[in-house]
Every structure is written in structure tokens, then in C-alpha cells.
Design an enzyme around this catalytic site. Structure first.
Site, PDB file in Angstrom:
ATOM      1  N   GLY A  74      -3.598   3.677   4.495  1.00 61.10           N
ATOM      2  CA  GLY A  74      -4.276   4.689   3.692  1.00 61.10           C
ATOM      3  C   GLY A  74      -4.850   4.066   2.444  1.00 61.10           C
ATOM      4  O   GLY A  74      -4.991   2.843   2.336  1.00 61.10           O
ATOM      5  N   ASP A 109      -2.462  12.889  -2.558  1.00 57.63           N
ATOM      6  CA  ASP A 109      -2.925  12.529  -1.210  1.00 57.63           C
ATOM      7  C   ASP A 109      -2.060  13.210  -0.150  1.00 57.63           C
ATOM      8  O   ASP A 109      -1.533  12.561   0.750  1.00 57.63           O
ATOM      9  CB  ASP A 109      -2.891  11.003  -1.044  1.00 57.63           C
ATOM     10  CG  ASP A 109      -3.630  10.558   0.228  1.00 57.63           C
ATOM     11  OD1 ASP A 109      -4.485  11.326   0.722  1.00 57.63           O
ATOM     12  OD2 ASP A 109      -3.346   9.461   0.721  1.00 57.63           O
TER      13      ASP A 109
END
Length: 832
Positions: free
Chosen positions: A510, A625
Site C-alpha cells: 500500500g 487509509d
């Protein structure tokens, strides 16, 4: 005849037992003129919510008359009568009606507490005390037929202790100038009035907290009819309702809980913070507290105590000082502060010194300086120190670009700050030169020290060898195990290379880096994240990681350790057997299908984890996130939020996040895209998007066979508003096997969470309460962004990769600011 007498005796004994049983637990909610309450007798309110009787707090041997929740497992006292005058023997004490008052008598029949009424408006013989089901103890005339309408002669709601219950009030009497105070306990085992009190400031229509009834250190801000300006969470209409009343006699606030089944209380805590809590059938949960930071409480650590927001306990004595009362500190009462381990030399002599040799100064860097200082005009730090030494009452000084500052007497409100904190300064604390904190202090036992020095060196050498051997053995097993705060382990990079087989088994990646599976020598499974673009220095990185490592919650992934060698920064977590949520939702695999009950519990668990990060950590932690890839599932499918706290390590670099995290754009709140400041409500938005995907089992945004974008949140909102079948929204693999009310509830919560205006989105604590069934949720309005999507669907370009999104953002930035913001939000919000 003997047999008959025998039966009579037995019947008499049974009647006596029944009377004793009745006497020991009064079933009624009333104490009348011919009754007394003593020993373990109690009075219970008519609905069974509250109980009145003698109690003893904690390990104390003293007894008090109090009211507590009847249905709450952990005895929680909400009101105390004799706060300052405890009873030593409850069996000999009596609570009774006497001369129209409710009084408490001790073993000598001396009155230790009374309602203290002088009114003769009622018949003293008919006065009764009633414990109502809202927790209010009322003294009234009981002779009337409709007793519930009788005006109270006295009530506990007008004489609060530390707790403000729904329906109660904190008032200011304009005729007498008297204020009703909410006053903390002295400590956790002593309900005597403590140092912290909450009161109404009628001039500003606001509440203030004072220390020692004098020093104000917090205010709610003015009331605007809906909220307090500095505490918007107090006015949230989803949970409880505040009302302000102002008339010619008095002004006050009162509040009510929308859902009467919720057990809630507002307390002036021993910590000096006001707290709103609710009971969830297992424990008290914090909704909010003020001041938000413990170290903002005035003089919380007492004289010569230093408060550190990043440590537990928060309070510690300055070097060269000790606790004034060990027993008080054990009970979390730090108000007594600290005292010197040794007197100053000038105090012993009775005169101040002038040569500077008698007392010395210990430097304390990174400090928020205490109050009540005195500025002195001098030209150097040496002159500043001399100015303090000339006055025996001077206990500290500071010298920097702000000049010379002196403190006389006790030091209050010292706070230890993290290194690099902007407001940190250096203060010099005065201590006797012979204090043990000075390694080079004078000592006339030099011979003894010299004789012992050789032995000390030998011992130290042996210890050094042993430590070196242990260190090498430890590195062989798990790497360098230098501990940080808590149980974090500092791994060596080579150790993690070996554990992950040179980072060959990649689990995912990520915006913060890639993560790899590994195994420690003891067969413990781990997940190692290699962080990217970390620009922090070594000490700052270790400080941040240490903070993350202290955070523990059942719905957060536990950090086991870290590695920091130059630019190589890695984090080591527990391995989660069932991987990430996206692998179960979006990948066609019959063995990984999540049943509805599991999905609901996952949604609730995520909310609990985020609520902990936002509302229960010392500093609010914004994840930044939230997406299915960052929700991990353990062996029992308990959800664990991963990557929390990393946003602070990396920083808010939106462009990098946007271009490196494929699939994240659909979870970003509008304020991310518009460049506004990010708050915890950005996580709330992302959480709402994840809830929609839990329902549908697919990405919120998909391309149909004819090339059009299908956006599930718009569909769900439309079905809710139109009253359609909610099970039609369900993941097809579940075959409509779900509780329709739970599906509707989750969709409502999700729609509230993705509102365009962040102020309308609920805090995560409320989302938890709704999903737990403790709060109702109304039908949300459809966010404007969803309406725009439906209206403009044929004009939307679906970006298939991050570079396209970035290019579009750059192109649109050349247009007018208003147009750019609107178009970009429309184009990117629905996409992955």
C-alpha cells in the site's frame, strides 16, 4: 398441647425470619417517618434503576450513605450524602426522618448529616423520602392523595456530588448568587470533595472547571442554542439533548437521553476532567472527556510534580523530590505533589547564599514552564542563576531568547514534553549540591568511595562481559532486542531478512510500503512491513513507534517490534491467519464466504477499533487509509485494524498516497481531495464506504458490460429512501440469508458516515452504539455527491489506474477553483 406449642414456636420463628428478611432489604422506594435504614438495608427505586443505602468505596473501612445503579454490575455511586463525615459502623448508624428532615445518625446518635430544612410548610410527621427511578432522592409531604404532584421540599438533584444524571441540572440562583457545583471525589476511595469542580458561568452561558474553587483552567465556550462552542460533541443530537433555561430566578442547563434504555452519566472525575459515559452491559465506555489532554488539568501533579502526556502514570516527581504521600499516589490522587528529598542548604542555614556553592541547579529540557513566574532584567544565564541563588525562596529559573525568568516557592503545572515539541523550553531546578542527582557533588567520604572504586570497576567489567554474551545470544535468536516502552523488540535487519526468507513471501502492499510473511525461530508467525519514504530521524522514529506500540485493543493489530538501521525502517506485527477482508469479499472462493452475522460483527469490530483510536487514546490517532485491505482477520474472524499510526510517520502526502495506493481513492473523504485539514471524520467517511462493501460483497464502483459505472452507495441510498427491499442489496452469495433490520441499520450508518459535510458524520463512538443496539438511527439524507453521481453518470470518466487520476487532477487544477473542486470530486469519489 406440647405439639401445639411446638408448631406455634416454629410458626413464630418463620414469621421472625420473614420480618428480619424484610427489614434487611426494604422493597419499597420510600423511607417514612416510622422507618429507619441501617446496616445492609437498602431502598430501591420503583423501576429498579437505583438503590440507596450504606456503601464503602474500594478497600476503605468507612461507610457512606449513597445512591448507586441497581442494574450495573460494577457498583457505581452517583450521589453521596455524608461526603466529609463517614460512618465507622453502619450497623449502629441510622438514616431516618426526624423533625421534617432526612438525617443520618452515628453510633452515638449524633447527627452527622441532614437535609437541613427549616421550612414549616408541611406536617413534619407526614414527610417521606422517596428514591425516584431517575436517581433523584426527594423529600416531600406524603400526606396528599396524589403524592407524585407534590412539590419537593428537598432533592438530591439540587445537591449533586460528582455526578450529573439525565434530568438533573447545574444551576445558578440569581436571588442568592449560589451555584450548584459538580465536585470530584478526593480520590478513588474517598468521596470527600476534591480539588476539581464544574460550575455554570451565567454571564457567558457556559460551564467552567476550577481547581481548588479558584483557578479556572477549562471552559465549554458559549452556548449557541445547540452546542457549546468549544465542545461540539456535547451538543450532538444523536445521543442526548441539552437545554438551557434562563428566568428571573435562576439559569441552568439540563439534559436528557433520547433513548431511555441507555444508562448514561456525566461525572466530574478525580482526574480533573469532566466525562460523559454510558454502560454497555459489561463496562463503562467513554463518549468524550474535557479537557482532552490529562496534562491540561491545572496542577494535576501537585507541587514539584511533572506531567507527561506520553507516559503512565502521567505524574512523576522532579529529580531530587519524592511523593509527599505514597498512599495518595497509589489512589491516583497526585494533588499533594512532591517534597524535597533533602533541604536546600540555605534553608538549613536560615540564610540565603551569595557564592553559589551551597545549592546547584539541575537542567530539565523540553519542558512546558510552570505558572506564576517573575521576569528579571539580566544580561546572561550566569546573572540569571545568581539572581535566583540570592533568594532562598527562588526554586527555579529559565534563560533563553525570552530573557531571565524566576520562580519562587512551589512549582505548579510543570509538563514534560516530547523532544522537538515546539513550545518546549529548558528550566533549571534548584537542589542542594549534595543531592544524589549530581554525580560530582561534594562528599567528605572520599576515602570510602576510593576504596570501593576498584571493586566497583571489577563488578562492572564482569557485568559488561555477561551482558555482551547475553546480547550476542539474543541476536542469534531474534536480533537485537533493545526494548522500547512496553514490550516492543528492536530487531536487526538481518534477523528480519532471515525470518522472511529475504522478503520472498509478499502478502500485500500500500501507500506505506509492502508487507511480507515471516516466522521467528520459536515458530511464531509475523508480518513485516517495509516502510517507504520515511524521512524522520532515528530518535523521532523510535519515539513514534514506541507510542504506537503502547496502543492495545482487541480490534487493532498488535505491533511486536521494529527495525531501524539507517534508511531501513520496518515494523513487525502479529500474523493474521485469515488475511485481509478484501480477500474474503472480492475474490470468488466458496471457502472464504463470510456469512451475514460474521460481516455484521466485522463492521462492529472495525468501529470499535477506530473509536478507540479516535476517542480513547491520549492523542487522537487518525488512520487516513481505512479500506478492506487494511482490515485483517484473525483465526476467529475477529477484525483487526492495521496500519494505524503510520500516517504520522509518513506525513500527509496526498499525491503519493493517491498514486501508489490502487483502490484507495474510493475511500477518500472529500476534504482529502479539496486539500482541507484532515480530522478523524475522514476515517468515518472511509468506514462508511467499507460498510457498503460488507453488504454488497463487491467494490463500491464497478463497470457494467456496456461500460457504465455502477456505484453501489447510490443504489443503496435510493433503495433506503424509496422503501425498497434491503435484501436485494445483499451479496448474492448469501442468498438473502440475513436480518433485514441489520442490513437496513448498516446501510443507514454507512450513509450517515459518507455525508459531504464532515460535521454531519457521526463520531465512531456513536456508530458503535448504533450497531450495538444502544442507539436508534434515523433515515439519513442522500449526500449531494451521490445525487451528482446519479445525475451525471453518463459524463463520468472511470479512471482505471492512478496515473490517470493524477493527470486528471493536474488538468482540472487549471480551471477555476470552484469548478475544479466540484468536477474532481464527481469524477474520482465513486472510483477505486
Amino acid at each position: 398441647m406440647i405439639l401445639t406449642n411446638h408448631y406455634c414456636t416454629m410458626i413464630l420463628l418463620v414469621l421472625i425470619c420473614l420480618c428480619i428478611r424484610s427489614f434487611s432489604s426494604l422493597a419499597a422506594d420510600i423511607i417514612s417517618g416510622n422507618q429507619t435504614l441501617s446496616g445492609n438495608q437498602t431502598v430501591v427505586s420503583s423501576g429498579g434503576n437505583f438503590e440507596l443505602g450504606f456503601f464503602t468505596p474500594g478497600a476503605s473501612s468507612k461507610y457512606y450513605i449513597g445512591i448507586w445503579y441497581k442494574k450495573v454490575r460494577n457498583q457505581t455511586v452517583v450521589w453521596v450524602a455524608n461526603r466529609e463525615t463517614p460512618i465507622l459502623d453502619r450497623n449502629s448508624a441510622e438514616l431516618k426522618i426526624s423533625d421534617g428532615n432526612l438525617v443520618l445518625l452515628n453510633v452515638s446518635q449524633a447527627m452527622v448529616w441532614s437535609t437541613d430544612l427549616n421550612s414549616t410548610s408541611s406536617n413534619n410527621s407526614s414527610v417521606v423520602a422517596v428514591l425516584r427511578d431517575d436517581g433523584n432522592l426527594v423529600l416531600r409531604d406524603g400526606s396528599g392523595s396524589n403524592s407524585t404532584s407534590v412539590q419537593p421540599l428537598w432533592e438530591s438533584f439540587d445537591n449533586p456530588a460528582d455526578t450529573w444524571l439525565p434530568g438533573g441540572r447545574l444551576a445558578y440562583d440569581k436571588r442568592t448568587g449560589k451555584k450548584q457545583l459538580l465536585t470530584s471525589w478526593k480520590n478513588t476511595e474517598d468521596p470527600a470533595p476534591g480539588l476539581f469542580s464544574l460550575e455554570l458561568d451565567p454571564n457567558g452561558k457556559q460551564y467552567i472547571i476550577r481547581w481548588n474553587r479558584s483557578q479556572q483552567y477549562w471552559t465549554s465556550g458559549a452556548w449557541d442554542g445547540h452546542t457549546f462552542s468549544l465542545v461540539p460533541e456535547m451538543g450532538l443530537n444523536h445521543f442526548y439533548n441539552f437545554t438551557y433555561v434562563d428566568n428571573e430566578n435562576e439559569s441552568y442547563f439540563t439534559y436528557s437521553v433520547y433513548n431511555p434504555s441507555i444508562t448514561s452519566r456525566f461525572v466530574m472525575d478525580v482526574s480533573g476532567q469532566i466525562k460523559q459515559l454510558f454502560w454497555d452491559n459489561t463496562d463503562w465506555n467513554l463518549i468524550w472527556s474535557q479537557p482532552r489532554q490529562q496534562c491540561e488539568v491545572y496542577a494535576y501533579c501537585g507541587a514539584f510534580g511533572s506531567c507527561n502526556q506520553n507516559s503512565l502514570p502521567f505524574c512523576n516527581c522532579l529529580p531530587g523530590f519524592k511523593h509527599k504521600s505514597e498512599s495518595d499516589w497509589v489512589l491516583k490522587d497526585y494533588s499533594g505533589g512532591c517534597v524535597r528529598e533533602m533541604k536546600l542548604k540555605c534553608e538549613n542555614n536560615g540564610t540565603s547564599t551569595s557564592n553559589g556553592r551551597e545549592d546547584k541547579f539541575l537542567m530539565q529540557p523540553y519542558t512546558s514552564l510552570p505558572l506564576h513566574s517573575e521576569a528579571v532584567a539580566v544580561g546572561s544565564i550566569g546573572e540569571c542563576e545568581s539572581s535566583c541563588l540570592r533568594n532562598c525562596s527562588c526554586t527555579a529559573y529559565a534563560y533563553d531568547e525570552n530573557g531571565c525568568t524566576l520562580w519562587n516557592g512551589e512549582l505548579l503545572k510543570l509538563q514534560q514534553l516530547a523532544q522537538g515539541y515546539g513550545n518546549g523550553r529548558t528550566i533549571y531546578i534548584r537542589l542542594p549540591a549534595s543531592s544524589s542527582v549530581f554525580s560530582g557533588g561534594k562528599n567528605n567520604k572520599g576515602v570510602v568511595i576510593g576504596a570501593s572504586f576498584g571493586s566497583a570497576v571489577a563488578v562492572l567489567a564482569i557485568l559488561a562481559i555477561v551482558m555482551a554474551v547475553m546480547w550476542r545470544c539474543r541476536r542469534k535468536c531474534v536480533g537485537s532486542s533493545n526494548g522500547l516502552e512496553g514490550s516492543l523488540v528492536a530487531f536487526g535487519y538481518k534477523d528480519l531478512q532471515n525470518a522472511t526468507k529475504n522478503f520472498s513471501d509478499k502478502l500485500g502492499g500500500g501507500g506505506f510500503g509492502s508487507i511480507f510473511r515471516g516466522t521467528l525461530p520459536d515458530s511464531t508467525g509475523i508480518a513485516v512491513k517495509k516502510l517507504e519514504s520515511i524521512s524522520q530521524g532515528e530518535k523521532q522514529f523510535r519515539t513514534e513507534v514506541s507510542t504506537i506500540g503502547t496502543i492495545q485493543h482487541v480490534n487493532l493489530v498488535r505491533l511486536r517490534g521494529f527495525c531501524s538501521e539507517g534508511n531501513k525502517k520496518l515494523l513487525v506485527y502479529d500474523y493474521m491467519e485469515n488475511g485481509s477482508l478484501d480477500s474474503h469479499l472480492f475474490q470468488a472462493n466458496e471457502s472464504k464466504v463470510l456469512e451475514w452475522k460474521t460481516r455484521y460483527e466485522i463492521g462492529l469490530g472495525i468501529a470499535r477499533g477506530l473509536s478507540y483510536l479516535h476517542e480513547k487514546c491520549r492523542d487522537c490517532i487518525i488512520h487516513c487509509d481505512i479500506k478492506p485491505e487494511n482490515i485483517l482477520l484473525d483465526a476467529e474472524f475477529c477484525p483487526k485494524v492495521a496500519d494505524f499510526g503510520l500516517a504520522k510517520l509518513v506525513g500527509r502526502d496526498f499525491s503519493r498516497v493517491l498514486t501508489t495506493m490502487r483502490g484507495t481513492r474510493g475511500y477518500l473523504a472529500p476534504e482529502w481531495i479539496s486539500g482541507l485539514a484532515i480530522t478523524a471524520k475522514a476515517d468515518v467517511y472511509s468506514y462508511g464506504m467499507v460498510l457498503f462493501e460488507l453488504v454488497s460483497g463487491r467494490r463500491n464502483s464497478e463497470i457494467s458490460e456496456v461500460g457504465k459505472v455502477k456505484y453501489f452507495p447510490s443504489l443503496a441510498a435510493r433503495v433506503m429512501v424509496d422503501g425498497g427491499d434491503m435484501l436485494d442489496l445483499l451479496d448474492p452469495v448469501l442468498h438473502s440469508n440475513a436480518d433485514v433490520e441489520e442490513v437496513l441499520k448498516i446501510c443507514k450508518v454507512a450513509c450517515w458516515c459518507i455525508q459531504d459535510d464532515e460535521n454531519v458524520r457521526p463520531p465512531m463512538g456513536q456508530a458503535v452504539q448504533i450497531l450495538e443496539g444502544l442507539m436508534d438511527v434515523s433515515m439519513p439524507s442522500i449526500p449531494r455527491s451521490l445525487q451528482v453521481f446519479v445525475e451525471s453518470q453518463e459524463h463520468i470518466n472511470l479512471f482505471t489506474d492512478s496515473s490517470s487520476a493524477s493527470q486528471s487532477l493536474q488538468t482540472k487544477s487549471n480551471n477555476s477553483s470552484t469548478s475544479s473542486h466540484s468536477n474532481f470530486k464527481t469524477a474520482t469519489s465513486p472510483t477505486d
